[in-house]
Enzyme design. Structure first.
Site, PDB file in Angstrom:
ATOM      1  N   HIS A 235      11.811  -9.708  -4.607  1.00 22.65           N
ATOM      2  CA  HIS A 235      11.649 -10.148  -6.000  1.00 22.65           C
ATOM      3  C   HIS A 235      12.625  -9.833  -7.002  1.00 22.65           C
ATOM      4  O   HIS A 235      13.384  -9.197  -6.727  1.00 22.65           O
ATOM      5  CB  HIS A 235      10.268  -9.723  -6.496  1.00 22.65           C
ATOM      6  CG  HIS A 235      10.032  -8.287  -6.996  1.00 22.65           C
ATOM      7  ND1 HIS A 235      10.782  -7.464  -7.785  1.00 22.65           N
ATOM      8  CD2 HIS A 235       9.433  -7.201  -6.309  1.00 22.65           C
ATOM      9  CE1 HIS A 235      10.683  -6.354  -8.034  1.00 22.65           C
ATOM     10  NE2 HIS A 235       9.857  -6.366  -7.140  1.00 22.65           N
ATOM     11  N   ASP A 362      -4.702   0.305   6.965  1.00 24.60           N
ATOM     12  CA  ASP A 362      -4.372   1.509   7.575  1.00 24.60           C
ATOM     13  C   ASP A 362      -4.943   2.583   6.806  1.00 24.60           C
ATOM     14  O   ASP A 362      -4.478   2.968   5.458  1.00 24.60           O
ATOM     15  CB  ASP A 362      -2.686   1.699   7.651  1.00 24.60           C
ATOM     16  CG  ASP A 362      -2.286   2.918   8.508  1.00 24.60           C
ATOM     17  OD1 ASP A 362      -2.907   4.070   8.069  1.00 24.60           O
ATOM     18  OD2 ASP A 362      -1.739   2.709   9.485  1.00 24.60           O
ATOM     19  N   SER A 377       8.014  -2.341  -3.094  1.00 21.07           N
ATOM     20  CA  SER A 377       8.454  -3.746  -2.756  1.00 21.07           C
ATOM     21  C   SER A 377       9.909  -3.688  -1.974  1.00 21.07           C
ATOM     22  O   SER A 377      10.675  -3.142  -2.223  1.00 21.07           O
ATOM     23  CB  SER A 377       8.913  -4.271  -4.267  1.00 21.07           C
ATOM     24  OG  SER A 377       7.587  -4.407  -5.232  1.00 21.07           O
TER      25      SER A 377
END
Length: 428
Positions: A235, A362, A377
């Site tokens: 991003h 998980d 990220s």
């Protein structure tokens, strides 16, 4: 008896007509553009019982082929593919972009991201106590706003906050105003501001809070061993409190060790707590800051113990709903695998980094971090032993869920495919 046979035959014809109509409708819902890698078949989400009826023909080539099993092309380029039922009834044309089969090494390493912007960013205003005892804000009164980027002062290009302070002090001592060139949402303009002597700090000031760069923690997504080109974050890095990008002057990535994780919870995203050790196991330049991540070149090779060899990058059309895994660091510099599920795919969401909706399944990751946290990220998503994508955002009200983008988009943005752009036609 004859009437019963006619009724049965009519029912069969209606059934076959319905099946045929269903086939046509299914094909018409297929996208009219697709990307595939060299040597790979088309990825078509077509009902399994009907797949044998689907045939494809490349524009200008007489023979039909099975698009779900046979390779489309042997070299990069673009093809117009005609889809039909039984090779007879034409129902759909698909423009296929054939891309080179790129292999990269998945990342997962935590990295420190250090950006130096063009100019300095105004992040706020502060009052200056002048010699008459009044609190004034000279820069704000002159029309400078939070989010503006100061590019020049008196025709001198600005690189740092210390440079601004020196120019303010010099102009203030001379009793002269400053001509400040500012960029605001793509527009350039100049403002005249006279420094004011502050009796609190005993310095000349403009009443501005400024910043000359950005720093944070993210995750390396991939690197290509030959060119050393890498991609990370997935991003854009924006200016504080805005959607405007940090306009890059230069920058670097370095390795970061994770000392701990603040668990995420509803309404409060968690975060990795990282430090930048002196030993640079990861080091690289930053040449691009885009909506699809940051990109540049590594200065030295890095290691991923889970993937010592490069793996293929999945085309966006190869990604499917279902199980996958991510690679990220929760402690020190140890890369771990965690199970996730891709629960939704929106291939039109290229500009906002939200093409993939994922869910953390998980239990280990949920217990340690609560789900996705800031600093994840760029964590690579692996599906079917392909680099499928990268995590980009977390749902603020549900940290067990978040967004991701296809790795293909990051590869395209990185420049790895630039040599293949053009109108070359591939061989079938």
């Amino acid at each position: 008896m004859r009437g019963k046979f006619k009724g049965f035959l009519c029912s069969v014809l209606i059934f076959l007509s319905g099946v045929f109509s269903y086939q046509v409708q299914s094909i018409m819902l297929l996208p009219d553009k697709q990307s595939v890698a060299v040597g790979e078949p088309l990825k078509i989400n077509f009902p399994a019982p009907l797949q044998k009826t689907l045939k494809a023909q490349i524009d200008g080539v007489a023979d039909c082929f099975d698009p779900l099993s046979g390779p489309v092309a042997s070299q990069p380029g673009q093809l117009q593919v005609r889809l039909s039922l039984f090779g007879v009834v034409h129902v759909r044309d698909v423009l296929v972009s054939v891309l080179p089969q790129v292999k990269v090494v998945p990342g997962g390493q935590s990295i420190g991201v250090l950006l130096h912007s063009q100019g300095v960013l105004i992040v706020g205003h502060t009052a200056v106590l002048d010699e008459s005892g009044r609190k004034v804000k000279p820069a704000e009164e002159a029309g400078l706003m939070e989010g503006d980027i100061i590019l020049k002062i008196n025709d001198e290009t600005i690189h740092s906050d210390s440079q601004v302070r020196e120019l303010v002090a010099k102009a203030g001592a001379a009793g002269e105003p400053l001509l400040i060139e500012v960029k605001r949402e793509g527009e350039l303009f100049t403002k005249k501001v006279k420094p004011v002597f502050c009796t609190d700090t005993m310095q000349y000031r403009l009443g501005l809070l400024i910043r000359d760069g950005a720093a944070g923690i993210g995750t390396l997504t991939f690197y290509e061993p030959e060119s050393k080109i890498y991609g990370a974050l997935g991003h854009l890095i924006t200016n504080l409190g805005s959607t405007q990008p940090v306009e890059l002057s230069d920058g670097e990535i370095i390795n970061a060790d994770v000392q701990g994780v603040h668990r995420g919870k509803r309404g409060q995203p968690g975060e990795k707590i990282g430090v930048f050790p002196a030993e640079k196991k990861v080091s690289g330049t930053i040449s691009k800051n885009t909506k699809l991540g940051i990109f540049g070149c590594l200065k030295n090779p890095v290691e991923n113990t889970s993937f010592r060899e490069a793996i293929p990058v999945a085309m966006a059309d190869q990604i499917h709903e279902g199980k996958a895994e991510i690679l990220t660091v929760l402690k020190d510099d140890k890369i771990e695998k965690f199970e996730i599920e891709i629960i939704k795919i929106n291939k039109l969401a290229r500009q906002d980094g939200k093409a993939l909706v994922i869910k953390i399944t998980d239990q280990n990751l949920l217990e340690q971090a609560g789900g996705i946290v800031q600093g994840m990220s760029g964590s690579p998503i692996i599906q079917d032993n392909l680099l499928a994508g990268a995590i980009t955002h977390v749902f603020v009200n549900d940290p067990t869920r978040g967004y991701g983008i296809p790795a293909q988009w990051m590869i395209e943005e990185s420049g790895l495919l630039s040599e293949y752009k053009g109108d070359q036609q591939p061989a079938a």
